[in-house]
Each structure stands twice: as C-alpha cells, then as structure tokens.
Design a protein around this motif. Sequence first.
Motif, PDB file in Angstrom:
ATOM      1  N   PRO A  35     -38.615  20.985 149.149  1.00 59.29           N
ATOM      2  CA  PRO A  35     -39.408  22.224 149.168  1.00 59.29           C
ATOM      3  C   PRO A  35     -39.499  22.881 150.545  1.00 59.29           C
ATOM      4  O   PRO A  35     -39.828  24.057 150.631  1.00 59.29           O
ATOM      5  N   ASN A  36     -39.199  22.121 151.608  1.00 56.68           N
ATOM      6  CA  ASN A  36     -39.258  22.750 152.940  1.00 56.68           C
ATOM      7  C   ASN A  36     -37.895  23.289 153.375  1.00 56.68           C
ATOM      8  O   ASN A  36     -37.710  23.642 154.538  1.00 56.68           O
TER       9      ASN A  36
ATOM     10  N   LYS B  85     -36.424  22.492 162.653  1.00 59.71           N
ATOM     11  CA  LYS B  85     -35.517  22.664 161.510  1.00 59.71           C
ATOM     12  C   LYS B  85     -34.196  21.936 161.758  1.00 59.71           C
ATOM     13  O   LYS B  85     -33.582  21.434 160.821  1.00 59.71           O
TER      14      LYS B  85
ATOM     15  N   ALA C 117     -40.977  33.594 162.010  1.00 52.31           N
ATOM     16  CA  ALA C 117     -39.726  34.357 161.908  1.00 52.31           C
ATOM     17  C   ALA C 117     -39.790  35.372 160.767  1.00 52.31           C
ATOM     18  O   ALA C 117     -38.849  35.522 159.992  1.00 52.31           O
TER      19      ALA C 117
ATOM     20  N   PHE D  63     -42.039  31.023 151.705  1.00 48.97           N
ATOM     21  CA  PHE D  63     -42.136  31.348 153.135  1.00 48.97           C
ATOM     22  C   PHE D  63     -43.489  31.944 153.508  1.00 48.97           C
ATOM     23  O   PHE D  63     -43.942  31.767 154.625  1.00 48.97           O
TER      24      PHE D  63
ATOM     25  N   PRO E 186     -37.218  33.478 166.627  1.00 47.82           N
ATOM     26  CA  PRO E 186     -37.708  33.921 167.938  1.00 47.82           C
ATOM     27  C   PRO E 186     -38.321  32.778 168.744  1.00 47.82           C
ATOM     28  O   PRO E 186     -38.365  32.852 169.970  1.00 47.82           O
ATOM     29  N   GLU E 187     -38.823  31.743 168.068  1.00 46.18           N
ATOM     30  CA  GLU E 187     -39.464  30.639 168.796  1.00 46.18           C
ATOM     31  C   GLU E 187     -38.577  29.396 168.723  1.00 46.18           C
ATOM     32  O   GLU E 187     -38.165  28.983 167.646  1.00 46.18           O
TER      33      GLU E 187
ATOM     34  N   GLN F   2     -47.837  24.206 160.840  1.00 39.68           N
ATOM     35  CA  GLN F   2     -46.402  23.939 160.665  1.00 39.68           C
ATOM     36  C   GLN F   2     -46.124  22.454 160.745  1.00 39.68           C
ATOM     37  O   GLN F   2     -45.325  21.912 159.973  1.00 39.68           O
TER      38      GLN F   2
ATOM     39  N   PHE G 221     -43.806  33.260 165.163  1.00 32.99           N
ATOM     40  CA  PHE G 221     -43.702  31.821 164.874  1.00 32.99           C
ATOM     41  C   PHE G 221     -43.152  31.533 163.482  1.00 32.99           C
ATOM     42  O   PHE G 221     -42.574  30.477 163.254  1.00 32.99           O
TER      43      PHE G 221
ATOM     44  N   VAL H 250     -43.457  22.916 152.652  1.00 25.33           N
ATOM     45  CA  VAL H 250     -42.987  24.308 152.771  1.00 25.33           C
ATOM     46  C   VAL H 250     -42.075  24.421 153.994  1.00 25.33           C
ATOM     47  O   VAL H 250     -42.152  23.600 154.913  1.00 25.33           O
ATOM     48  N   PRO H 251     -41.217  25.443 154.043  1.00 27.84           N
ATOM     49  CA  PRO H 251     -40.373  25.617 155.231  1.00 27.84           C
ATOM     50  C   PRO H 251     -41.215  25.946 156.464  1.00 27.84           C
ATOM     51  O   PRO H 251     -42.266  26.574 156.344  1.00 27.84           O
ATOM     52  N   ILE H 252     -40.733  25.540 157.612  1.00 33.18           N
ATOM     53  CA  ILE H 252     -41.465  25.811 158.858  1.00 33.18           C
ATOM     54  C   ILE H 252     -41.548  27.307 159.101  1.00 33.18           C
ATOM     55  O   ILE H 252     -42.585  27.835 159.472  1.00 33.18           O
ATOM     56  N   SER H 253     -40.442  27.985 158.891  1.00 31.22           N
ATOM     57  CA  SER H 253     -40.430  29.425 159.123  1.00 31.22           C
ATOM     58  C   SER H 253     -39.264  30.013 158.353  1.00 31.22           C
ATOM     59  O   SER H 253     -38.431  29.293 157.810  1.00 31.22           O
ATOM     60  N   GLY H 254     -39.217  31.327 158.341  1.00 30.39           N
ATOM     61  CA  GLY H 254     -38.120  32.019 157.669  1.00 30.39           C
ATOM     62  C   GLY H 254     -38.652  33.069 156.722  1.00 30.39           C
ATOM     63  O   GLY H 254     -39.874  33.289 156.632  1.00 30.39           O
ATOM     64  N   PHE H 255     -37.738  33.729 156.041  1.00 30.00           N
ATOM     65  CA  PHE H 255     -38.146  34.777 155.120  1.00 30.00           C
ATOM     66  C   PHE H 255     -37.043  35.019 154.108  1.00 30.00           C
ATOM     67  O   PHE H 255     -35.867  34.805 154.407  1.00 30.00           O
TER      68      PHE H 255
END
Lengths: 734, 326
Positions: free
Chosen positions: A34-35, A374, B274, B192, A366-367, B168, B272, B178-183
Amino acid sequence: MRIGTHRQTALCSVKIFAAVLAAVMLSGACGSPPNNPHRAEDRSANYYYDTFMAPPKHFDPVRSYSTDEAVFVCQVYEPPLQFHFLKRPYELEPLTAARMPNISERIIGGAVHTVYEITIKPGILYQPHPCFARDERAALRYHHLAPDDVKGFLQAGDFEHSGTRELMAADYVLQLKRMADPRLNCPILSTMAKYILGLDDYAAGLRSRLQAERAARRAAAGLLYNQNEDEKQNPVRIDYDGIAFPGVELVDRYTYRIIIKGRYPQIKYWLAMPFFAPVPQEALDFYDQAALIERGITLDRFPVGTGAYYIESYQPNRQIVLARNPNYRFEAYPAEGEPGDAGLGLLRDAGRPLPFIDRAVYMLEPEYITSWNKFLQGYYDTSGITSDNFDQAVTMTERGVGLTEQLQDQGIGLITAATASVWYFGFNMRDSVVGGLDEKQCKLRRAISIAIDIEEDLDIFSNGRGIPAHGLVPPGIFGYLEGREGVNPYVYDWDERQRRPVRKSIEEARRLLAEAGYPNGIGPDGRQLTISFDNMMTGSSYAPYLNWILKQFRRLNINLVINTTDYNRFQDKINSGNFQFFNWGWNADYPDPENFLFLLYGPNARHGQGVENSTGYVSERYDELFRRMETMDDTPERLALIKQMHAVLQHDAPLHFGYFPVGYSLYHQWYYNAKPNLMGRNTLKYKRIDGELRERLRREWNRPLIWPLVLSGLVLLLACVPAAVLVWKREHRP
Amino acid sequence: MTAYIIKRMLYAIPTLIGVNVLIFALFFVVNSPDDMARTILGDKNVTRAAIENWKQENGYHLPLFWNAGAAGAARVTDTIFFTKSVRLFVFDFGNADRTGTSIGDQIRLRIAPSLAIAVPTFILGLLVDITLSLIVAFYRATYLDRWALVLCVVTMSISALFYIIGGQYLFSICLRLVPISGFDTGAGMFKFVLLPVVIGAVAGIGAGVRFYRIIFLEVIGNDYIRTARAKGLSEAQVLFKHVLKNAMIPILTGVVMTIPFLFYGSLLMEAFFAIPGLGGYTLEAINGQDFAVVRAMVYLGAVLNVAGLVLTDISYTLVDPRVRLG
C-alpha cells in the motif's frame, strides 16, 4: 445524545475503520504494497525509477546546459559523437557519425583553418512525432493548426498521428545555425564564436534582422505594442539561410563540415554534447505555430530526437517519463572496457541490442528525505548520498569506504567517483595585499594555503568525500599526477613511510608569513593583517563552516572579515574584481586539462567582462606554456608541459587548490551496468533492470503493519470510557 | 446587496493597483533585471552580452517605471512596470520568465492538486475541531476539559514540520500503509492525499479546538441557553441545536476568510509530499527569481483576499438576519 446513538456512531466508525483496514490488506494481498507510490499495474514492468528535485528549464538542445536537464536531453538527442560507456580515460567514439571526423586544414584569407568533416550513418530515423505526420496526400498533417485543433492538448503526444523521417546532415547544420539565434540565448555562443568561422558575424546578422522586424512591428502597432504577446500570436521567422555562414558547409545528404579558426582540438568534445545534436526543420515549423505556442507546446519542452528514448510524458510539476524509441536503430552494448570491468559484470551484456529499459519514470521529489526513504523501500532504483544520511549509508572500514549493515542486507551497491570538478579558494592577484607576483606576496599566499587544512575540512564537512588538490587537473583527466610526482611542494611534504603527502606544519606557515612581512600576522604598520573573504554561503547551515575558516586564519593571527552574499552579488563582485579572497568551484565541460588550466590563463582575466580567470592571475611563463599545451594531443610532451604549468602555479599560489569532490551514489541489486560516466550523459540506454526481483523484494520490504493501528484504536476507545461514564452520570442525575 | 458587492469590487481596484506597485517595487529593490538574467541563464558562461540579450528578449531592458528617453505616453507605456503589469488586471498572467510557459496554464494545472489536499484538510479539520471543541465544552470545568486544554497547547507548540516528518515516518516507513509522498490523478490520488490530509487536520487540532471552545463557552453563558436547559432539553440538544447555531457568526468569519486561500496551496505540505500544486509553484518561482510568477501569485493572493472579505460580509447576512449590507 442517547447512549444508543453513541453505540451506532461507534459501530459506524468501527465499520469504516475495518473497511479501510480491509482495503489496505487487500491491496497488500494483491501484490502491490500500500505504500507503493507507483502505479500497481507497472509493478513488474521493465521500468527505471528515479527522481528530479526541480523542474528542468530547457529541453531545447541549443539552450540546455545543466546536468539536471542533461539527464533527459541526452537520452533524446544524438550529437555525432559520444563518450565510450566503459573505457577510461574517457574516449570518444562515433554515435550517429559513421566514423570519427575527418580532420584537414584549409587556408582561408591567408590563415590556417581546421575542417572537421562529419559523415553520419544512413538510415537513422527520428522518434515518432506529430511534426512528421503526413496525410493521405503526403502533406504535413499538423503544420497549419488552428487553436480549436489543439483544444485541451497538453503534450506533443496528444496528437493522434505521428510520423518519422531519416536523419540528414542538414539537421546538424540547422542546429549550428540556431546557436546564433539571439532569441535562444545559447549559453556557448560566445565560446563557439571564438572558434567557428564566421559564427559571430552570422549571429550579428540574425540579430540585426530580428531587430529590424521588431522595429517595423512596433511602428505598425503603436503605443501599446507588447513584443512578447505579439510574438506569441505571430512568431518572427528568420530565414537562417538568408545570411552567409562560412563556418558550416553541407556537403551531401549525410555529410557536413565545421570550419574552425586555427586549431581547436577540444571541438571534438563539444561534438559529443547536445549543442551539436540535430534538429529537424519540420520540428521548428511545427512548434512555430501560434496555436501550439499558446498551449505551451514548444521544442523547449517536447524534444524531437533520434536517441534511444523520447519524452513520452512531460509534467514537470509531477513526473517526466521517457519511453523507448521504437525507431531506434541497432546499437550494441560495448564489448570492451577498462581492466576490471569484466570482473564487475559490466561486460555481461556485451553485444546485446540497446536500450534495455522500456520506460524511465522520473518523479519530482523536492525534498531529499522523502526520496531517500523511498529508495530504501525499493521504490527508486538509484540514489545519491547527502551529508544528512551519510552516516546511515556509509561507514569507514579498514579497507576504506563501505556500506552500513542495513544497506548491505538490502543488497545495495555503492559507487564512488571523483567528479570532473574542483572546489578552490582564490586570491585577487590585483589586490595590493594578497595579490602580486613578488616573492613576499607569494609567501603570504603559500602561508594561507598551508593554514587552511583542507583534509580537516573534508573530514568535518564532507564526510571525507573529496580528494585534496595539489593542482587544477582532477583524477581521471589527462594531466592528473598521482603520488610523489603530483605533490604541491610548497604546501605538502612527501611522507615516504606512509607513501602520502603530509601538510606542512602551521609553524612553517607562520615562518612564511613572517618572511612575507607579517610576523605573527602583524604588518609593517604595526596593525593586524586583515583579509576579506567573499563567499556565497548564505543560510545558517554554513555558520559552522565559516567559523572553521575563521579558525584557520586565526592560527596565523590574521583577521578574516567574512562577506557573505547571494550568488548574484558574489558573481558581481568577482566579475568586477572587488574582492580579496574567495571560494568557488569549476565543473568541466569536457575531459581535457585545457578546460581546467584555462581558469588561470592571462587573457581570460578581464574583470568586468564575465571572467573565466577570476583571480586575475597573469604570468607570462604560464601563458606561454598554456598556449603550447592548449592545442596538443595527449602526448608525453603535453604531460611535461602540464607539469611545468603546475610548478608555476604552485610557486605563485594564485589559488589554494582546495579539493576535487568525490561523488557517492547507491543502487539496488536489481540495477545492472552501474558504472559512473561523468562525461557521457546518454547512459540510460546501457542500464538494465530486473523487474521481477525488484517487485519480489519490494513486497518483502514493505509488508504493511496493521496491528499497531488496531491497538491504538482500542486504547482510544478505552480512553473514552471515563467520558462515557461521566455522560451517563449527568444524563441520569436524579 | 448587489450595490454593496459592486461598491466593494470598485474599492478593490486601487487595492490591487497598490499591491501591484508594491510587489514590483519590493522585487526590484532586492533584484535587478541583471540578477534575474544571471539566475535564469545559469551558472556557467553567463557573459555580459548574454545578460543583455536575455533582458532584450524578455522585455527587461526597459526602465522600471519611467522611460525618460521616450516621448509622450511612451514614457509610461515603454517601461517594465507597464508592459508586465497592466495585463494582470484582466487576469492575463503572461509567461514565466524562467521557463517561458504560460502562468495561466500552470495555475489551471496546479490548482486541482492544491485543492485535493487543501479542501479535505479544511473540511476534516473543521469537523474534527468543532466536534472536539463541543465535546470539550460539554465537559467544561472537569478534569477532561483541563487535560484537553493542556493537550491543545502541547500540540500547538509542535512545529508543522514535525507532524509531517513524524507522520511520514510512522505511517509510511514503520507501518507501510501509505506512500511517503507523490501524486496521481483519478482514483489513484486517494492513497497520496490520505496522509497529508490527516496530518494537516491533526496539526490544526490544538489551535482549532481552543479557538472554537472559547466561542462555544461564550455562547453557553448566554441567557437563552439557560432558558433552553430550563425547558428540559438534554445537554446534547442544547449544544448541537442552540450553542452551535448561535456560534456560527465567529465560526463563519474564520471559515469564509480561509476558503479563498485554499486555492493558494501549502508551501510546506506540497514540498514534503511532492504535491504538484500552487504552493510548490510559488516556492520554485521565489527560489528561481521568476518575477513573472511571483507577481502573478501575489496578485492572485490579493484578489483572493479581497474576495474572501466580500464573502465574509455576505455570509453574515445569511446566518444573522439582523445584518444588512449597504
């Protein structure tokens, strides 16, 4: 609220919670954790995943000059030459050229010129693109677009039809002419104008035509004329063939010539850069339509090339996707490299057709912290290392640099490579205190060079990721000298027992300082020596580094005044010569010692004109050696000249040579052919991914944990019991 | 009401001109067109000729406010201010200085991701804050109320960055939910936006609950609430029917003022996570000295602010019939 309502609400919440949990578990059971930030349907695909930190500015090969743009541009555009993927020292080889350029001499106007004749391979096709699409009558389908034809279009790929055509020498000639177009701001125009015959006059001619057209439009439109808006609606078309350009000749369908004033062997390296890549006239005509300009669909965003990949999706605010070019010709993975490559498995794919990867997906991150995590989860295939995560990634072992246990367990690999760059401290050679070539002034600079302990700097601030420099030429470039031969004898002593250079003592620096007329840092006027240090280290994170620099000067009892400004002001100061001591770096354009040693060449020291020699150093001896070395091939004679040049520099000390940064990068076990190539940027086609292994490990590393969430929910429910009791008591108060 | 709205819109014109002049002056006090050119052209080989050429091509070769070399009206129109700012009044934002792309297109493209985070965060935050503050008000003067207040102060004192990185770490790295970041667009967006929305709502609980609790306690002290209780209504009915309704004016003031700024995005959250929204766009423009984008975004902010104030006034008339606009 009734207790019954409480129960219903609680029951409803539990149901929602259970549904979310079920969805999470189901997604995990379906195979995609899921992540996973990528699309589940792509989980085993032959895709490469990487990041970019900021949207790239230019994809037009005549404008693009930064490394973050090169990651994309170099996969799409193909100049005639390329750097061999494996061989070191860096070696050029034909890319679209049938063979290496044929070099001859020609006398023009009584002067010797060098002619580079380049013949390209026949049968090379461009990527599928709407600019080549033709209708039933073989006319170009999309070259007369109205705004309604592209309504809602966001990308060049939104067109239904596409086409291709064969690469021709005329496309290379066109690109050379585009360099001179004033609207394109080609960053190497001034450099190339020094060498390519007639380029400066050609640029002036284009400029005057453009100005005349604009003046006419302005006069016709009157007071409210807005150049930018007008040219969006009605682009100015300049006939590139209407002005003579003797520096480039089209010989036949596959051959063209570039004519160089005098000798400039380094042009061969430029021929491996996108500035010299082909651009088809159809693309220029296609993108020059007001309907497309209005929608932001331009050549600067949607390139048209012959490379192994094309830009399939361009969303600079989210992701950029490169896809395999279906029209790519046969090109094989190299069968030879440098010694040791076979042992590292870098020749396993020898002879196999390129490219290996179907798609490369670059996500905006950006970070750095998020992209790092990831990467550890397996969602990016490669990663850099910053100071923040250095300790998490790297340990120093007896055998040198190694990975931490956690990363080793994940099968992550580490690559280190000295970059083709140098980070140095410079003196203003025109300054009355720190400048000049008088022996006393040289001793002052040498004393400072000894006092700034670059080894300590690297240990404290860069986790040792650098090699102390004894000259200007970095490792991997012809002219770099290792061992005793390469030592700067004015700053270091050679320790025979340890077989390495050892920085001279601070006492030696103090002795030199005294001989320079500043015993214990006190000048002839009885006042403490004060030197100003210009830098661009804005932000509180640089405070420890600036304090460290202060400490180095304090050891000589020199008062250092720190002038920190932003990069623009800093450049202004250096450009105008308004500084004493500064800190800057240089990243090479090509792997030739000339591209480093020119930083101190006298004629390049023209303050006020965008200087390359920012110190203002002028030495007749050095300049004379430079002129001889500049145009030579890499021979022992050239090496001898470079040694002499370094000897002059080490004596005069216009620079504290600083260090050569070493780049560290990490890659996962499913990523193959990971060999750093700091010069060639078109290396994506050599990389290979084992998608099945990646997916298996991703699932293993990212199994969701549900129970802590369930436990937290229960604890929260228990915490509500006293509140519920309180309510019950209130509601049932007699 | 219509006359009032027209009047307020007319008032907005000098405000927006003032904002335009101010942002222009402020930007060019700290940056010169030369600085912009140097930043935008890059770090290497930026010659004087290249800088002059860039300025010429992008219209920054003109004087800032007054062109003494021109004649007649061209003294005003042939300036950077006039050529770059006048079109803003018809919402034509022009092109970005750095990339040459249409700013209007970028705003249209990025507004949806910004709203995808901002609107659910806002709604969830509002619901949670009001619900919790009503509960706290319900338990007023008990140990639960005191502990809730302590907790609010603690959560308010923690930096938003901590919530983001902590969230996160917990949900994406430790629990891997859940994903750390993204869209992503469409249904793929859900996974996201879930974490940033929850973090955004949780981070605002402390301040929100304290604010609304005070409002509710003020209303609870009024005579008509005592009357409601005397009529025998349960505490829940009193709170949800009478207290909440009468507390709507101060709640609406804050809420309606916030709505226009939802379009503006969140710099920190978007960076943070994205999220390709307007917050990140503004941040990129500031870092890249892209005057065209900075000016457009500040102008947009000013317009939204004016719109927010007008909406607030209108909303008063909706919740309180005693209020008349004129």
